[in-house]
Write a protein that holds these residues in place. Sequence first.
Motif, PDB file in Angstrom:
ATOM      1  N   SER A 279       0.829  -1.208   0.000  1.00  0.00           N
ATOM      2  CA  SER A 279       0.000   0.000   0.000  1.00  0.00           C
ATOM      3  C   SER A 279       0.861   1.255   0.000  1.00  0.00           C
ATOM      4  O   SER A 279       2.034   1.222   0.381  1.00  0.00           O
ATOM      5  CB  SER A 279      -0.911   0.009   1.236  1.00  0.00           C
TER       6      SER A 279
ATOM      7  N   ARG B 118      -5.322  -9.443  -5.873  1.00  0.00           N
ATOM      8  CA  ARG B 118      -6.345  -8.405  -5.984  1.00  0.00           C
ATOM      9  C   ARG B 118      -7.320  -8.412  -4.809  1.00  0.00           C
ATOM     10  O   ARG B 118      -7.522  -7.385  -4.148  1.00  0.00           O
ATOM     11  CB  ARG B 118      -7.136  -8.563  -7.290  1.00  0.00           C
TER      12      ARG B 118
ATOM     13  N   SER C 143      -7.103  -5.578  -1.898  1.00  0.00           N
ATOM     14  CA  SER C 143      -8.238  -4.663  -1.842  1.00  0.00           C
ATOM     15  C   SER C 143      -8.856  -4.668  -0.448  1.00  0.00           C
ATOM     16  O   SER C 143      -9.151  -3.617   0.136  1.00  0.00           O
ATOM     17  CB  SER C 143      -9.289  -5.064  -2.880  1.00  0.00           C
TER      18      SER C 143
ATOM     19  N   GLU D 200      -8.880  -1.390   1.955  1.00  0.00           N
ATOM     20  CA  GLU D 200     -10.168  -0.809   2.319  1.00  0.00           C
ATOM     21  C   GLU D 200     -10.244  -0.654   3.837  1.00  0.00           C
ATOM     22  O   GLU D 200     -10.712   0.370   4.348  1.00  0.00           O
ATOM     23  CB  GLU D 200     -11.321  -1.675   1.826  1.00  0.00           C
TER      24      GLU D 200
ATOM     25  N   PRO E 279      -4.143   0.890  -2.723  1.00  0.00           N
ATOM     26  CA  PRO E 279      -3.657  -0.472  -2.988  1.00  0.00           C
ATOM     27  C   PRO E 279      -2.444  -0.497  -3.905  1.00  0.00           C
ATOM     28  O   PRO E 279      -2.297   0.351  -4.791  1.00  0.00           O
ATOM     29  CB  PRO E 279      -4.858  -1.157  -3.655  1.00  0.00           C
TER      30      PRO E 279
ATOM     31  N   ALA F 238      -6.801  -4.109  -7.791  1.00  0.00           N
ATOM     32  CA  ALA F 238      -7.467  -3.735  -6.538  1.00  0.00           C
ATOM     33  C   ALA F 238      -7.751  -2.244  -6.491  1.00  0.00           C
ATOM     34  O   ALA F 238      -8.761  -1.803  -5.925  1.00  0.00           O
ATOM     35  CB  ALA F 238      -6.602  -4.146  -5.349  1.00  0.00           C
TER      36      ALA F 238
ATOM     37  N   ASP G 251     -11.216  -1.080  -7.620  1.00  0.00           N
ATOM     38  CA  ASP G 251     -12.421  -1.538  -6.940  1.00  0.00           C
ATOM     39  C   ASP G 251     -13.283  -0.369  -6.461  1.00  0.00           C
ATOM     40  O   ASP G 251     -12.784   0.736  -6.211  1.00  0.00           O
ATOM     41  CB  ASP G 251     -12.057  -2.460  -5.780  1.00  0.00           C
TER      42      ASP G 251
END
Length: 449
Positions: free
Chosen positions: A162, A349, A353, A357, A363, A368, A371
Amino acid sequence: MKISIRRSRRAATAVVLGSVLALTATACGDDGSSAGGDKGAEGSGKGKIVFWDNNGGVRTDIWKEIIADFEKANPDIKVEYVGIPSTDYQSKVDTAIQGGGLPDVGGVGAAMLAGFAAQNALEPLDARLAGSALNGKLNEDMVTSLTAAGGGDGKLYSIPTSANNGVLYYRTDLFKKAGLDEPTTWDKFYAAAQKLTNSGKNEFGYTIRGGAGSIAQALDAMYGQSGITSFWDASGAKTTVNDPKNVAALEKYAALFKKVTPAADLNNDFTKMVAQWDSGTIGMLNHNLGSYQDHVKALGTEKFRGIPQPVGAGGKRVQVSNPVDGMGLFKNSENKDAAWKFIEFATSRAENSKFNEAAGQVPSNNDAAKDAWISKAEPTKLAAAALTDGSTTMVQLPYYLPDWNTISKADNEPNFQKVLNGDMSAKEFLDTVAGQLNEAQAEWKSRNG
């Protein structure tokens, strides 16, 4: 007074050796009972691996969910989770490097990557990534950032999970009540901090980070106001940290303490600072995307916004780079095959994700990043845009320096508290930091040409 980097290393080694016994219970390998050799082994691809989370507590729940998913998909592999608070993580790993007890895999972000790599503790991952389904699926900028942070040998020692970004969170309800504009410029920021403060009613305009992690936030405020866009001067040998414009910016920023901030800020790390903001009547908070979900839980989505950092007098936004986070494979693992499978799974993915989140971050997996939740998490959406739309100039911090994390944390956080209390000038503080950085840069250049 200039603090010797070599002296700080000796002190760190003493701490490492003094606390080594605390970590030997979680050694890596198939049975988790003993440290592997210097080279480790591929192992059977089955059995037990140990994972150290570099933000334990904050990310424990989501990592346990990902681990459960992994173990369901890989029933022959068991993952032992060890959550370590971010403030303790580097010292825990350094201790284990010196005395044994490293995990198979662990969180390895850009800020501490060079230090671990310099101790020959991490497995290069270039070949594994090239042969993986992840190849071409990861954000190139994040991969480049972690490669550069590895210390200069051009190898990739951590797979990105990330990216973060500095965010200015502000209470929309308090701003509306006071008739204030959104704090999109530094002038509006300072004006709002003053107007929203009524210390007699325990109401403050801002919360400043004075405890662990304070230096990065101070650097962001300094460069954001000064408009200086490079961490090093044209020669590449001298840092701009103590440029007169940065000194003036830090003087103005530090002067906020106890005038428009709570006195408790002197010792607050990010968890205490975030909790204080979420439960009180404080107008603004500088943190990053990682605390977004905490604010939603405490305040809902109607009482606050998270926007990119303010722009300076020239209309440009300047920010210091936030370290890309990632997962590293420790070289002495005796089950590298299983450990790599876990890294691959965690950055796929669906799992990447899910992780981001929960964390509110950008991401690393390109799929991802497409999304739907991204568009619903406004600070993440705005941060992603700010990083790509040309509105923001990033000052790249020297994560490649093995001593960076020590200089920007343990060596100087106590001195920053002295600045807040008025016991040290901003210039003396920044000159001390600059001296250490210039020495570390010279040492790094002598080794890397």
